[in-house]
Design an enzyme around this catalytic site. Structure first.
Site, short mmCIF file in Angstrom:
data_model
loop_
_atom_site.label_atom_id
_atom_site.label_comp_id
_atom_site.label_asym_id
_atom_site.label_seq_id
_atom_site.Cartn_x
_atom_site.Cartn_y
_atom_site.Cartn_z
N GLU A 102 47.68 -26.52 -14.80
CA GLU A 102 48.02 -26.86 -16.17
C GLU A 102 49.52 -27.80 -15.97
OE1 GLU A 102 47.52 -23.84 -19.63
OE2 GLU A 102 48.78 -23.09 -18.14
N ASP A 111 48.63 -21.61 -13.42
CA ASP A 111 49.23 -21.20 -14.88
C ASP A 111 50.55 -22.15 -15.08
OD1 ASP A 111 48.91 -20.07 -17.69
OD2 ASP A 111 51.00 -19.54 -17.04
#
Length: 884
Positions: free
Chosen positions: A526, A489
């Protein structure tokens, strides 16, 4: 924020939930005053970056000092003298964001006091030219790394067993004392002054017992010394609601399900060929009437449930991995079912466009069983709310059984990990790391406040021991839980070096020694570039461009936006794209512009999609829609290069994921409202195809093949089962029309949403849902059986993949791609399209047999005229032709 920064809206909302005290189920760790602070908390403008150097923003170029008081006799009023200096080249490289601030050198006579000074209240002080005394707090991560990092990075932390006897270790270099609370008594721990690690060894009968650490430490956020009762950051198991850590050996045979040691995994699929299904554990089964364990890890052992049968069908078609949204211990959900609230309304009785559902769900959200899980509390223990019993080690055994269940139907497992932030910091009860070494694990801004650009309390993986925690945690999940991949993340908030250290540590795992082949574990994340770390301000980030060539993929937002239209944060959600009718089937939104503007933007989107289909290669050369020879990196994406990958596998393609509206909901906003259910489904499949048929890895959100809707909710992180649950039985619908989505993140879109939700034509029937899923599985089969979709190098892509009709005469809304012996036509228009590739005239092509004999009989009508090299493709269709 940069246009490439796709920071999910869920995180700001998560902060608000925590700030409102909605998750106070933990036994609150005590903070007992142990020594009065010399002054109230204040900004920390000084940064002690190593034993020799202090940087002080706003200081004058004159002598200063560091003053400290540990609360022990003889330390009050002690100081380290500072003289004006300058940063060395090595220091400027290590701390680039500080290079413009005044620097000071610690007097060599005082450097021996550093370790003592760091265990007490610490301020920087200076007399200004006018005689005033100015003081500021001091940030200490740099000097802690300098003094302790080299030895501490090799320490084994948490519970470690040797011949059945546990040793408990915690890194707490600034603590005055650390003790172990176990069996109702306090056991002293011994400090290693070289590493800052505190240890205690216990007898065999400690195994399985709950414990906490009692850490007496200066806490700058409250301006006093406190004694924190805190769980172990390296916990291997927990009691319910994370109240205590447990002394548990993950190698204990009693925690291994039958067959665990010899678990047979599906063949590893290289990242460049991976087709990934993103899935939330609770969503998967909580409303599956055929599951015996709704909402639990064990639902993945229910081989005959509708959900498992569907996953098995996807695996058989070519899906290779299931990506599980965060499943580590989180701060938000009450783990005991008796403590979980639920909506106290008859939600099904309200109108499909009513505000009542979201009102009722929101009232229960603070204490219901639902959250996405991006609220880390303990990074390396499974979340207890998914276990049959959150008390003890059932969660360990059942997580392993979940992995077994997925492996058993042909799917490897990816875990979503969130090391970039914690649920809280400072003295908050949901803060673990910051109550053990205050001011170290969190990333601090220049004034000493915690960075929150990730939405929550940001961590600092650039610091030695936070970076070590990331590596150690990932290795534990890989070894002890046999996880096959990790999705990071907000990976751009990590240093590139930290993610490469994870890769190196995994690569060192071998089946003979560790039970897993670490080289086959995939990594992606990400790579957004934003916040205080943006543009490599503090370190070289793990962003899209920087990770090119590493074999670690980043999400490709370029092709996602091109096929959907607009971006996730558009004020008007009706902005159209290639797969949603831009120019070829326009809606009424003025945001789309006039026909000329629409046509121009559509053609540019087609160039973005071409780059995406190559694997988003930076150096891939092709003719764009303006008839220019360009590289992928020369195609514009909101001011940034579209192509950034060095090889297939560097960029991960997707059309939707858990963040933002589902693909079905995005198309509901963007397509003209009168678009038929059949056409909506066909465009859904076409949009998914732009990822599924690309070079490199691709991901789809679970249920997208079933036209999954969240009733237009753009940020469903805390929207409960009502809006999030997957519906495997088409008789239950696809989730559309379950009421207006929660107001907090959607109210500005309600005027657009209300007429759509009230329209029964937008709720697809079983034939439409099943047809879309079958057509998508046909695409997966084609991808899985055609080697050309797995090209290894950029050179191979350049030589084997082309867009023969690209240029100024390109058809708006149609992409034609050649790939080795395949020809693929994406027709996103409402009309049949004839695409003539003159160079193929006389060459024998036919519709791929998977589609010719497949589920979609409309696609089966696509044809090829050999004499002219003309491919004819029905409306809203992607057709794959092969050379006979």
């Amino acid at each position: 924020m940069s246009s490439t920064a796709r920071r999910p809206g869920r995180r700001l909302a998560a902060v608000l939930v925590l700030a409102l005290g909605a998750t106070g189920l933990l036994t609150a760790p005590t903070a007992q005053p142990a020594h009065a602070a010399p002054s109230a908390p204040q900004p920390a403008l000084a940064q002690w970056i190593d034993r020799d150097t202090v940087v002080w923003k706003g200081a004058e170029p004159s002598d200063a000092q560091l003053e400290f008081d540990t609360g022990r006799a003889g330390t009050a009023g002690k100081r380290l003298r500072l003289t004006p200096g300058r940063l060395t080249p090595a220091e400027r490289a290590a701390f680039p964001h500080l290079s413009g601030y005044p620097a000071f050198t610690v007097d060599p006579r005082d450097r021996g006091l550093a370790r003592t000074a760091l265990r007490g209240a610490l301020v920087a002080a200076q007399r200004t030219a006018d005689g005033r005394r100015t003081t500021t707090g001091v940030q200490i991560p740099g000097v802690l790394d300098d003094l302790y990092g080299a030895r501490a990075r090799h320490a084994a932390l948490g519970p470690v067993f040797h011949h059945g006897r546990p040793t408990l270790s915690v890194w707490a270099p600034t603590a005055r004392t650390v003790a172990l609370e176990l069996d109702g008594r306090t056991v002293p721990m011994r400090r290693d002054d070289r590493s800052g690690v505190w240890r205690v060894q216990g007898p065999r009968d400690w195994a399985g017992k709950p414990y906490r650490y009692l850490v007496t430490v200066w806490a700058p956020t409250v301006g006093r010394t406190v004694t924190n009762k805190v769980t172990d950051p390296y916990s291997t198991a927990l009691t319910a609601d994370s109240a205590r850590s447990l002394v548990v050996d993950l190698d204990d045979p009693r925690l291994a399900p039958t067959g665990w040691a010899g678990l047979h995994k599906p063949a590893a699929v290289p990242l460049r060929r991976a087709r990934i299904q993103e899935l939330h554990i609770r969503d998967f089964s909580v409303e599956d009437r055929t599951s015996r364990h709704p909402g639990q890890y064990l639902a993945f052992t229910d081989r005959r449930s509708d959900g498992m049968r569907h996953l098995k069908s996807l695996a058989a078609a070519g899906t290779s991995y299931v990506h599980l949204l965060p499943a580590f211990d989180g701060a938000t959900v009450p783990e005991k079912r008796a403590d979980q609230d639920r909506p106290r309304c008859d939600l099904a009785s309200y109108a499909p466009d009513s505000e009542s559902q979201q009102e009722c769900v929101t009232r229960a959200a603070a204490r219901d069983a639902y959250n996405w899980g991006y609220d880390p509390l303990h990074y390396t223990v499974p979340e207890g709310s998914y276990a049959s019993d959150p008390e003890g080690t059932a969660r360990t055994v059942e997580f392993r059984r979940m992995v077994q269940g997925l492996n058993g139907i042909g799917l490897r497992t990816v875990m979503d990990v969130v090391y970039n932030h914690t649920a809280a910091s400072g003295q908050d009860p949901h803060s673990v790391l910051d109550r053990i070494v205050p001011g170290y694990y969190q990333r601090l801004l220049d004034d000493g406040t915690v960075a929150t650009s990730t939405c929550c309390s940001g961590t600092a993986p650039e610091h030695t021991m936070m970076g070590k925690l990331v590596v150690d945690s990932v290795v534990t999940w890989a070894k002890e839980y046999k996880v096959d991949g990790f999705r990071f993340d907000l990976m751009g908030h990590h240093p590139k070096a930290n993610i490469l250290a994870v890769r190196k540590a995994l690569d060192a795992l071998t089946p003979a020694r560790d039970g897993v082949d670490g080289k086959k574990i995939i990594l992606y994340g990400e790579g957004w570039n934003f916040g205080e770390a943006a543009n490599d301000a503090r370190f070289v980030q793990a962003t899209q461009r920087n990770m090119a060539g590493t074999g670690i993929a980043t999400f490709n937002d370029r092709a996602r936006d091109a096929v959907r239209g607009g971006g996730p944060f558009d004020a008007d959600p009706r902005v159209q794209g290639f797969g949603s009718g831009l120019f070829t089937d326009p809606n009424t939104s003025p945001a789309n512009g006039d026909p000329a503007a629409q046509r121009a933007r559509l053609l540019h989107y087609q160039d973005l999609l071409k780059v995406g289909l190559t694997g988003n290669l930076a150096d891939y050369t092709f003719t764009d829609t303006a008839d220019r020879r360009v590289k992928g990196s020369q195609v514009d994406y909101n001011g940034a290069p579209a192509g950034y990958a060095a090889a297939p596998g560097d960029a991960l393609a997707y059309a939707d994921a858990h963040d933002n509206e589902t693909l079905y909901d995005a198309l509901a906003y963007k397509l003209p409202q009168g678009t038929s259910p059949t056409d909506r489904a066909r465009l859904q499949v076409l949009a998914l195809a732009t990822a599924a048929l690309s070079q490199g890895p691709a991901l789809s959100q679970a249920g997208s093949d079933l036209l999954r809707s969240k009733s237009l909710d753009r940020n469903s992180f805390d929207s409960g089962d009502w809006f999030n649950a997957l519906h495997w039985d088409c008789a239950d619908g696809n989730g559309f029309g379950r009421g207006l989505p929660p107001a907090a993140d959607n109210k500005d879109k309600w005027p657009y949403a209300k007429p759509l939700l009230a329209d029964p034509a937008l709720r697809p029937g079983c034939a439409t849902i099943r047809g879309a899923s079958a057509a998508y599985r046909d695409l997966l089969r084609i991808h899985a059986t055609e080697p050309a979709f797995g090209l290894r190098t950029a050179a191979a892509v350049q030589s084997q993949l082309s867009f023969p009709l690209s240029g100024k005469d390109e058809t708006p809304g149609v992409l034609t791609m050649r790939l080795a012996d395949l020809a693929i036509v994406f027709n996103a228009t409402p009309h049949p399209q004839h695409q003539t590739v003159a160079a193929l005239a006389g060459h024998p092509y036919a519709l791929h047999p998977v589609q010719a004999h497949g589920a979609d009989r409309t696609t089966a009508t696509a044809s090829y005229a050999e004499a002219t090299g003309t491919f004819t493709v029905p409306p809203y269709t992607v057709a794959v032709f092969h050379r006979r």
